[in-house]
Motif scaffolding. Structure first.
Motif, PDB file in Angstrom:
ATOM      1  N   PRO A 166       0.839  -1.211   0.000  1.00 32.84           N
ATOM      2  CA  PRO A 166       0.000   0.000   0.000  1.00 32.84           C
ATOM      3  C   PRO A 166       0.873   1.260   0.000  1.00 32.84           C
ATOM      4  N   VAL A 167       0.595   2.156  -0.942  1.00 30.89           N
ATOM      5  CA  VAL A 167       1.297   3.431  -0.988  1.00 30.89           C
ATOM      6  C   VAL A 167       0.276   4.555  -1.060  1.00 30.89           C
ATOM      7  N   THR A 168       0.690   5.737  -0.625  1.00 30.44           N
ATOM      8  CA  THR A 168      -0.190   6.898  -0.604  1.00 30.44           C
ATOM      9  C   THR A 168       0.485   8.060  -1.327  1.00 30.44           C
ATOM     10  N   GLY A 169      -0.268   9.134  -1.518  1.00 29.25           N
ATOM     11  CA  GLY A 169       0.274  10.311  -2.174  1.00 29.25           C
ATOM     12  C   GLY A 169       0.171  10.200  -3.676  1.00 29.25           C
ATOM     13  N   GLN A 170       1.234  10.580  -4.375  1.00 30.84           N
ATOM     14  CA  GLN A 170       1.251  10.557  -5.832  1.00 30.84           C
ATOM     15  C   GLN A 170       1.615   9.159  -6.307  1.00 30.84           C
ATOM     16  N   ARG A 171       0.585   8.372  -6.585  1.00 31.92           N
ATOM     17  CA  ARG A 171       0.789   6.978  -6.974  1.00 31.92           C
ATOM     18  C   ARG A 171       0.875   6.790  -8.478  1.00 31.92           C
ATOM     19  N   ILE A 172       0.461   7.778  -9.257  1.00 29.14           N
ATOM     20  CA  ILE A 172       0.452   7.637 -10.713  1.00 29.14           C
ATOM     21  C   ILE A 172       1.890   7.650 -11.238  1.00 29.14           C
ATOM     22  N   ILE A 173       2.230   6.618 -11.992  1.00 26.50           N
ATOM     23  CA  ILE A 173       3.608   6.476 -12.464  1.00 26.50           C
ATOM     24  C   ILE A 173       3.639   5.476 -13.601  1.00 26.50           C
ATOM     25  N   HIS A 174       4.687   5.519 -14.423  1.00 34.36           N
ATOM     26  CA  HIS A 174       4.855   4.562 -15.521  1.00 34.36           C
ATOM     27  C   HIS A 174       6.341   4.279 -15.673  1.00 34.36           C
ATOM     28  N   ASP A 175       6.717   3.007 -15.770  1.00 35.03           N
ATOM     29  CA  ASP A 175       8.114   2.583 -15.907  1.00 35.03           C
ATOM     30  C   ASP A 175       8.982   3.127 -14.770  1.00 35.03           C
ATOM     31  N   PRO A 176       8.669   2.810 -13.521  1.00 32.57           N
ATOM     32  CA  PRO A 176       9.409   3.415 -12.406  1.00 32.57           C
ATOM     33  C   PRO A 176      10.806   2.835 -12.220  1.00 32.57           C
ATOM     34  N   THR A 177      11.731   3.713 -11.842  1.00 35.35           N
ATOM     35  CA  THR A 177      13.042   3.315 -11.334  1.00 35.35           C
ATOM     36  C   THR A 177      13.202   3.967  -9.971  1.00 35.35           C
ATOM     37  N   VAL A 178      13.595   3.190  -8.969  1.00 29.33           N
ATOM     38  CA  VAL A 178      13.587   3.648  -7.579  1.00 29.33           C
ATOM     39  C   VAL A 178      14.970   3.444  -6.974  1.00 29.33           C
ATOM     40  N   ILE A 179      15.370   4.368  -6.102  1.00 27.11           N
ATOM     41  CA  ILE A 179      16.646   4.220  -5.402  1.00 27.11           C
ATOM     42  C   ILE A 179      16.505   4.807  -4.006  1.00 27.11           C
ATOM     43  N   ARG A 180      17.213   4.197  -3.052  1.00 26.35           N
ATOM     44  CA  ARG A 180      17.346   4.794  -1.733  1.00 26.35           C
ATOM     45  C   ARG A 180      18.528   5.747  -1.791  1.00 26.35           C
ATOM     46  N   GLN A 205       4.638   6.854   1.532  1.00 23.45           N
ATOM     47  CA  GLN A 205       4.047   8.125   1.119  1.00 23.45           C
ATOM     48  C   GLN A 205       4.940   8.746   0.050  1.00 23.45           C
ATOM     49  N   TRP A 206       4.388   8.908  -1.153  1.00 27.55           N
ATOM     50  CA  TRP A 206       5.156   9.440  -2.281  1.00 27.55           C
ATOM     51  C   TRP A 206       4.593  10.797  -2.682  1.00 27.55           C
ATOM     52  N   ASP A 207       5.486  11.760  -2.864  1.00 26.79           N
ATOM     53  CA  ASP A 207       5.074  13.118  -3.214  1.00 26.79           C
ATOM     54  C   ASP A 207       5.608  13.496  -4.585  1.00 26.79           C
ATOM     55  N   ASP A 208       4.789  14.208  -5.339  1.00 30.22           N
ATOM     56  CA  ASP A 208       5.213  14.717  -6.640  1.00 30.22           C
ATOM     57  C   ASP A 208       6.371  15.692  -6.441  1.00 30.22           C
ATOM     58  N   ALA A 209       7.469  15.479  -7.179  1.00 27.96           N
ATOM     59  CA  ALA A 209       8.644  16.341  -7.046  1.00 27.96           C
ATOM     60  C   ALA A 209       9.036  16.956  -8.384  1.00 27.96           C
ATOM     61  N   GLY A 210       8.066  17.109  -9.262  1.00 30.39           N
ATOM     62  CA  GLY A 210       8.344  17.745 -10.539  1.00 30.39           C
ATOM     63  C   GLY A 210       9.029  16.815 -11.514  1.00 30.39           C
ATOM     64  N   ASN A 211      10.124  17.301 -12.103  1.00 32.81           N
ATOM     65  CA  ASN A 211      10.814  16.564 -13.149  1.00 32.81           C
ATOM     66  C   ASN A 211      12.316  16.592 -12.928  1.00 32.81           C
ATOM     67  N   ALA A 212      13.000  15.625 -13.530  1.00 31.39           N
ATOM     68  CA  ALA A 212      14.455  15.610 -13.453  1.00 31.39           C
ATOM     69  C   ALA A 212      15.039  16.879 -14.066  1.00 31.39           C
ATOM     70  N   PHE A 213      14.463  17.295 -15.202  1.00 35.29           N
ATOM     71  CA  PHE A 213      14.939  18.476 -15.923  1.00 35.29           C
ATOM     72  C   PHE A 213      13.845  19.533 -15.982  1.00 35.29           C
ATOM     73  N   ALA A 214      14.256  20.793 -16.023  1.00 39.50           N
ATOM     74  CA  ALA A 214      13.295  21.879 -16.202  1.00 39.50           C
ATOM     75  C   ALA A 214      12.736  21.880 -17.615  1.00 39.50           C
ATOM     76  N   GLU A 215      13.562  21.516 -18.588  1.00 42.15           N
ATOM     77  CA  GLU A 215      13.109  21.434 -19.973  1.00 42.15           C
ATOM     78  C   GLU A 215      13.936  20.384 -20.695  1.00 42.15           C
ATOM     79  N   PRO A 216      13.420  19.824 -21.788  1.00 43.61           N
ATOM     80  CA  PRO A 216      14.143  18.772 -22.493  1.00 43.61           C
ATOM     81  C   PRO A 216      15.429  19.282 -23.124  1.00 43.61           C
ATOM     82  N   PRO A 217      16.536  18.546 -23.021  1.00 39.13           N
ATOM     83  CA  PRO A 217      17.723  18.881 -23.804  1.00 39.13           C
ATOM     84  C   PRO A 217      17.363  18.919 -25.290  1.00 39.13           C
TER      85      PRO A 217
END
Length: 309
Positions: free
Chosen positions: A19-33, A58-70
């Motif tokens: 069970p997870v809460t917060g921003q659960r919507i995701i596709h092709d996840p990669t996770v790291i501690r 509990q997962w929170d939306d943190a925007g994007n890796a990049f501000a804009e695409p290279p």
């Protein structure tokens, strides 16, 4: 005709994801501690979408890796849309590999970015790693890094001829030569060779190749499922528990859709305090097929095969 699941992991015994809460919507996840504490997840969507968590629940939306695409991403699609990232930590920094392509073509590229912290907004793009063109028999998407005996490797691939592997230079994170050998790890005997999203993990004396089979990205009509094979060497051959090579369509079924959790795939594996975890997306049949984050512990049988728990 559907392939029968491995007897030890019949469909009615698949555990639900954690069970997870917060921003659960995701596709092709990669996770790291993260070394700083907590967890980061990156995914397809946005400019490599980011989620952060303090406890893995509990997962929170943190925007994007990049501000804009290279700018070079637009060589591969009109929207600069990146796919299927892979995060790892090596040589004192975080490495984020990703793909840019368009649906249905193997005019594709894998790129890489680096960061001192692994947090969104701190990534510096390092450009292309590997590309494919319509004259190639592979597709340069879905990258995943693995270290083996002091050497660095990247598995990749989607449809076309299936899963491939190349060696990377440990210093640059890119192939040491433009003609680096492209090895073949897994495919299927039937068109359209629907296997993709590889991820290789070492456990004991074996390397384990996880891959997604069949169709993603169709909501509740998705048929994605995760299969696995193993090898005593990073370059293969990878075989399932019956000895059937993954180059001949083999692979033990690890996880497939069950109940509301449809089309399980786009997987990766991460290690957290001595425990292996499987991260993936599923399409929620009780929420109009919305893709969501699935997390399950991986446990290992006495015979050395993984199971979801």
């Amino acid at each position: 005709m559907a392939l029968l699941p491995h007897a030890a992991q019949a469909a009615d015994t698949y555990p639900d994801p954690r069970p997870v809460t917060g921003q659960r919507i995701i596709h092709d996840p990669t996770v790291i501690r993260l070394n700083s504490g907590g967890y980061a997840a990156y995914s397809t969507g946005g400019v490599i979408g980011a989620r952060l968590s303090k406890d893995g629940r509990q997962w929170d939306d943190a925007g994007n890796a990049f501000a804009e695409p290279p700018s070079w991403w637009y060589e591969y699609n009109d929207t600069g849309d990146p796919w299927a990232p892979d995060i790892s930590y090596r040589a004192g920094r975080y490495w984020l590999y990703y793909a840019v392509s368009s649906w249905g073509t193997n005019h594709s590229a894998i790129g890489v970015a680096t960061s001192p912290s692994g947090l969104p907004g701190t990534w510096t793009d390092q450009g292309k790693v590997f590309t494919s063109e319509t004259t190639d028999t592979w597709n340069a998407i879905d990258p995943a890094l693995v270290e083996a005996d002091g050497r660095l490797w990247m598995s990749f691939g989607s449809y076309w001829s299936g899963i491939r592997l190349i060696e990377l230079d440990r210093r640059t994170g890119k192939p040491s030569a433009p003609d680096a050998t492209v090895r073949h790890l897994a495919t299927r005997p039937d068109l359209p060779y629907a296997v993709e999203g590889p991820y290789i993990v070492r456990h004991g004396r074996h390397y384990y190749l996880f891959a997604s089979y069949d169709a993603c990205c169709a909501g509740v009509n998705s048929t994605y499922r995760i299969k696995v094979g193993r090898s005593t060497t990073i370059t293969g051959p990878y075989v399932d528990s019956t000895g059937t090579p993954m180059l001949e369509g083999g692979g033990d079924l690890l996880l497939e859709g069950h109940g509301r959790y449809v089309g399980t795939g786009g997987q990766s594996v991460f290690r957290d305090r001595g425990q292996d975890w499987l991260a993936y997306h599923y399409y929620d049949a009780q929420d109009e097929g919305t893709p969501k984050l699935g997390l399950n512990r991986l446990v290992w049988t006495k015979n050395g095969w993984p199971r979801v728990s």
